[in-house]
Design an enzyme around this catalytic site. Sequence first.
Site: not given
Ligand code: GAR
Length: 208
Positions: A16, A93, A109, A111, A152
Amino acid sequence: MKSLKLAIFASGRGSNFQAIYQAIEEGKLNARIQVVISNNADAGALDFAREHQIPALHLSRNQFTNASMFDLELLRVLREHDVNFIALAGYMKLIRPQIIREFHNRILNIHPALLPSFGGKGMYGHFVHEAVREYGCKVTGVTVHLVDEEYDHGPIVVQKTVPVYSEDTPEMIANRVLEMEHVAYAEALQLFAEERVQIQGRRTLIRL
Ligand code: GAR
């Protein structure tokens, strides 16, 4: 329009973060990444930042005797890098109240599901997609939301859906969602860069 001066917080590979970087490069997002912070020294996000000459720091609660000292150091680093907006990009975190107060309605954030379903503590990464599949959902998606003191929970800024097919594995769902995350995050940030987001209670109004 004000350019966002971003801090990216990431715990993992940072796809991301990379998508945000790409959107800036392509002129789709009016922002600058001032610093990348990770609680994990081995995070791919830190490697990508260093390869692209972006200041990258490993900062974790474990390096401090208590949580408020950690928060103070985070705030000092954010000030030092002249940050005015924070994007949590796979940051696993909880952000504590002191930071939330200092960056009131200036922390987003992402999700990987349609909140308020499949969110909250313990609902991250593959757990989310497994739960979506087990429940038998026909759609899932992405939520970009403002951060408050609960996991969230803050006001929703952007949501996008993707289909779930009966033959999907959790990995297939995750990949479809992730592709949509990469579009949604830059879009949500650009709404703030254009100062189009108004917050009313837990609702956001997006000016056209
Ligand atoms: C993503 O899918 C993000 O939405 C999720 O972790 C992944 C990180 O991927 N976040 C959560 O689950 C937060 N509750 P990335 O490191 O490739 O961006």
